[in-house]
Design a protein around this motif. Structure first.
Motif, PDB file in Angstrom:
ATOM      1  N   ILE A  21       0.846  -1.200   0.000  1.00 43.14           N
ATOM      2  CA  ILE A  21       0.000   0.000   0.000  1.00 43.14           C
ATOM      3  C   ILE A  21       0.880   1.248   0.000  1.00 43.14           C
ATOM      4  CG2 ILE A  21      -1.749   1.295   1.295  1.00 43.14           C
ATOM      5  CD1 ILE A  21      -2.753  -1.459   2.364  1.00 43.14           C
ATOM      6  N   ASP A  22       1.906   1.252   0.880  1.00 40.52           N
ATOM      7  CA  ASP A  22       2.795   2.424   0.967  1.00 40.52           C
ATOM      8  C   ASP A  22       3.505   2.718  -0.353  1.00 40.52           C
ATOM      9  OD1 ASP A  22       2.162   3.035   3.550  1.00 40.52           O
ATOM     10  OD2 ASP A  22       3.780   1.834   4.430  1.00 40.52           O
ATOM     11  N   LYS A  25       0.475   4.171  -2.775  1.00 41.68           N
ATOM     12  CA  LYS A  25      -0.640   5.057  -2.410  1.00 41.68           C
ATOM     13  C   LYS A  25      -0.440   6.515  -2.839  1.00 41.68           C
ATOM     14  CE  LYS A  25       0.455   5.847   2.494  1.00 41.68           C
ATOM     15  NZ  LYS A  25       0.004   5.569   3.855  1.00 41.68           N
ATOM     16  N   ASP A  26       0.785   7.026  -2.765  1.00 33.78           N
ATOM     17  CA  ASP A  26       0.989   8.441  -3.076  1.00 33.78           C
ATOM     18  C   ASP A  26       0.746   8.757  -4.553  1.00 33.78           C
ATOM     19  OD1 ASP A  26       1.469   9.026  -0.483  1.00 33.78           O
ATOM     20  OD2 ASP A  26       3.659   8.961  -0.644  1.00 33.78           O
ATOM     21  N   LEU A  27       1.301   7.927  -5.415  1.00 37.33           N
ATOM     22  CA  LEU A  27       1.097   8.185  -6.849  1.00 37.33           C
ATOM     23  C   LEU A  27      -0.371   7.972  -7.224  1.00 37.33           C
ATOM     24  CD1 LEU A  27       2.095   8.909  -9.617  1.00 37.33           C
ATOM     25  CD2 LEU A  27       2.827   6.569  -9.965  1.00 37.33           C
ATOM     26  N   PHE A  29      -2.905   8.360  -5.304  1.00 35.51           N
ATOM     27  CA  PHE A  29      -3.654   9.504  -4.766  1.00 35.51           C
ATOM     28  C   PHE A  29      -3.454  10.738  -5.636  1.00 35.51           C
ATOM     29  CE2 PHE A  29      -3.685  13.142  -1.685  1.00 35.51           C
ATOM     30  CZ  PHE A  29      -5.055  13.171  -1.495  1.00 35.51           C
ATOM     31  N   SER A  30      -2.217  10.961  -6.072  1.00 39.88           N
ATOM     32  CA  SER A  30      -1.929  12.127  -6.917  1.00 39.88           C
ATOM     33  C   SER A  30      -2.713  12.054  -8.226  1.00 39.88           C
ATOM     34  CB  SER A  30      -0.439  12.214  -7.230  1.00 39.88           C
ATOM     35  OG  SER A  30       0.299  12.277  -6.045  1.00 39.88           O
ATOM     36  N   GLU A  43      -9.132  10.116  -1.992  1.00 41.39           N
ATOM     37  CA  GLU A  43      -8.750   9.122  -0.972  1.00 41.39           C
ATOM     38  C   GLU A  43      -9.686   7.912  -1.030  1.00 41.39           C
ATOM     39  OE1 GLU A  43      -6.538  11.665   2.556  1.00 41.39           O
ATOM     40  OE2 GLU A  43      -8.350  10.539   3.023  1.00 41.39           O
ATOM     41  N   VAL A  46      -8.870   5.729  -4.061  1.00 47.26           N
ATOM     42  CA  VAL A  46      -7.636   4.952  -3.873  1.00 47.26           C
ATOM     43  C   VAL A  46      -7.890   3.804  -2.893  1.00 47.26           C
ATOM     44  CG1 VAL A  46      -5.228   5.055  -3.103  1.00 47.26           C
ATOM     45  CG2 VAL A  46      -6.172   6.923  -4.427  1.00 47.26           C
ATOM     46  N   GLN A  47      -8.610   4.108  -1.828  1.00 50.43           N
ATOM     47  CA  GLN A  47      -8.902   3.070  -0.833  1.00 50.43           C
ATOM     48  C   GLN A  47      -9.732   1.938  -1.460  1.00 50.43           C
ATOM     49  OE1 GLN A  47     -10.772   4.577   2.785  1.00 50.43           O
ATOM     50  NE2 GLN A  47      -8.985   3.790   3.849  1.00 50.43           N
ATOM     51  N   SER A 128       3.495  10.628 -15.188  1.00 51.56           N
ATOM     52  CA  SER A 128       3.924  10.114 -13.881  1.00 51.56           C
ATOM     53  C   SER A 128       4.087   8.601 -13.911  1.00 51.56           C
ATOM     54  CB  SER A 128       2.967  10.553 -12.775  1.00 51.56           C
ATOM     55  OG  SER A 128       1.673  10.164 -13.082  1.00 51.56           O
ATOM     56  N   LEU A 132       7.721   7.841 -12.984  1.00 49.03           N
ATOM     57  CA  LEU A 132       7.811   7.392 -11.590  1.00 49.03           C
ATOM     58  C   LEU A 132       7.656   5.878 -11.447  1.00 49.03           C
ATOM     59  CD1 LEU A 132       5.891  10.246  -9.759  1.00 49.03           C
ATOM     60  CD2 LEU A 132       8.330  10.001 -10.094  1.00 49.03           C
TER      61      LEU A 132
ATOM     62  N   LEU B  10       8.568  15.391 -10.659  1.00 49.71           N
ATOM     63  CA  LEU B  10       7.305  14.669 -10.445  1.00 49.71           C
ATOM     64  C   LEU B  10       7.286  14.002  -9.073  1.00 49.71           C
ATOM     65  CD1 LEU B  10       6.898  13.055 -13.970  1.00 49.71           C
ATOM     66  CD2 LEU B  10       5.328  14.691 -12.948  1.00 49.71           C
ATOM     67  N   LEU B  14       4.545  14.744  -5.720  1.00 50.00           N
ATOM     68  CA  LEU B  14       3.541  13.746  -5.309  1.00 50.00           C
ATOM     69  C   LEU B  14       2.763  14.229  -4.098  1.00 50.00           C
ATOM     70  CD1 LEU B  14       5.257  10.244  -5.580  1.00 50.00           C
ATOM     71  CD2 LEU B  14       3.397  11.145  -6.956  1.00 50.00           C
ATOM     72  N   LYS B  15       1.456  14.034  -4.145  1.00 53.53           N
ATOM     73  CA  LYS B  15       0.613  14.449  -3.017  1.00 53.53           C
ATOM     74  C   LYS B  15       0.537  13.297  -2.019  1.00 53.53           C
ATOM     75  CE  LYS B  15      -0.530  18.232  -5.254  1.00 53.53           C
ATOM     76  NZ  LYS B  15       0.569  18.130  -6.217  1.00 53.53           N
ATOM     77  N   PHE B  22      -5.127   5.214   7.001  1.00 52.56           N
ATOM     78  CA  PHE B  22      -5.441   4.779   5.629  1.00 52.56           C
ATOM     79  C   PHE B  22      -5.167   3.275   5.441  1.00 52.56           C
ATOM     80  CE2 PHE B  22      -4.468   4.242   1.110  1.00 52.56           C
ATOM     81  CZ  PHE B  22      -5.558   4.856   0.539  1.00 52.56           C
ATOM     82  N   ILE B  26      -7.914  -0.124   5.189  1.00 53.37           N
ATOM     83  CA  ILE B  26      -7.935  -1.077   4.062  1.00 53.37           C
ATOM     84  C   ILE B  26      -7.818  -2.504   4.584  1.00 53.37           C
ATOM     85  CG2 ILE B  26      -6.667  -1.876   2.021  1.00 53.37           C
ATOM     86  CD1 ILE B  26      -5.877   1.063   1.545  1.00 53.37           C
TER      87      ILE B  26
END
Lengths: 167, 107
Positions: A21-22, A25-27, A29-30, A43, A46-47, A128, A132, B10, B14-15, B22, B26
């Motif tokens: 998940i880690d 999750k950021d990409l 979410f972006s 959010e 993504v969830q 991205s 990324l 990029l 990132l957000k 979170f 899940i």
């Protein structure tokens, strides 16, 4: 590494699930935020995408990459959410506003932190994923269901916009 | 512009998800959606049904000649035997979910 994580997560290893998940999750979410323009909705999407993917992880055959599968679900969940909102008209209005903002930003020579603001949702998604996640064009095609030529155009446009912004 | 530069920009842009729970949410959702465990799956039910059927047939033809009504009754009992297994499964699932509920309240 990713394959190992997926195998561990398949067996219910909570640490592996957390790491998986880690890692994404950021990409995710972006990308969702870029499409939906709302933090809470992004959010949620993504969830939900994580839940969809991890619930059917047992049926996942390592033929394709986990990330390709996951981002495909994120991308399509975003589109589904947009359809649900019936906000196509709003989006057109927003994107025209966005375009005019964009010119303003370009004139001012934008800050690095604002770089993603000059890109449209699909341009941001494509660039991205390309840089990324180091996805190939064919993989981005699988994720977004856009044609390869369309992806190349989006990628080219996004690169140019970034170049322009940094001049 | 170098590819590395784009990548870096990029990456910095990132957000982040601000919700601390979170991942936990899940994983909790995954646990609640876990498949219901069953005492007898469809394969077991089918095997025991066939075994019971064969047993009755052999018993009827080899040992004693049963009256037709008792043959019909045993036939009916065996043909509806999958329903017993389904009922056992339901009872088992209910007891499991009750057990989980009590565990969760004490956690």
């Amino acid at each position: 590494m990713s394959k190992e994580l997926v195998t561990k997560a398949k067996n219910g290893d909570v640490q592996a699930l957390n790491k998986l998940i880690d890692n994404h999750k950021d990409l995710a979410f972006s990308i969702a935020l870029k499409h939906l323009k709302n933090k809470e909705d992004a959010e949620d999407v993504v969830q939900n995408s994580f839940i969809i993917v991890l619930k059917s992880l047992k049926n996942f055959r390592n033929e394709s990459k986990f990330s390709t599968w996951f981002y495909k679900i994120v991308y399509h969940e975003c589109l589904k959410e947009l359809k649900l909102r019936k906000s196509e008209l709003d989006n057109i209005v927003q994107s025209t506003k966005y375009d005019s903002d964009e010119d303003g930003i370009l004139d001012k020579k934008i800050n690095f932190k604002e770089i993603s603001k000059i890109l449209k949702p699909n341009e941001y998604t494509v660039i991205s994923l390309f840089y990324l996640q180091e996805k190939k064009i064919s993989e981005i095609e699988k994720i977004t269901s856009l044609s390869q030529s369309n992806i190349k155009v989006l990628l080219h446009r996004a690169r140019n916009k970034m170049k322009e912004a940094l001049k | 512009m170098k590819e590395e530069k784009i990548k870096e920009l990029l990456k910095n842009d990132l957000k982040k998800i601000t919700d601390d729970n979170f991942n936990v949410e899940i994983i909790q959702q995954l646990n609640t959606h876990k498949e219901e465990k069953t005492l007898f799956d469809s394969k077991n039910i089918f095997i025991s049904f066939i075994a019971g059927f064969i047993f009755v047939v052999f018993y009827n033809f080899s040992l004693i000649k049963l009256p037709s009504t008792s043959v019909i009754i045993t036939g009916i009992i065996f043909s509806i035997s999958p329903i017993y297994f389904m009922i056992f499964n339901k009872i088992y699932n209910l007891s499991k979910s009750y057990q989980n509920q009590t565990e969760n309240t004490y956690q």
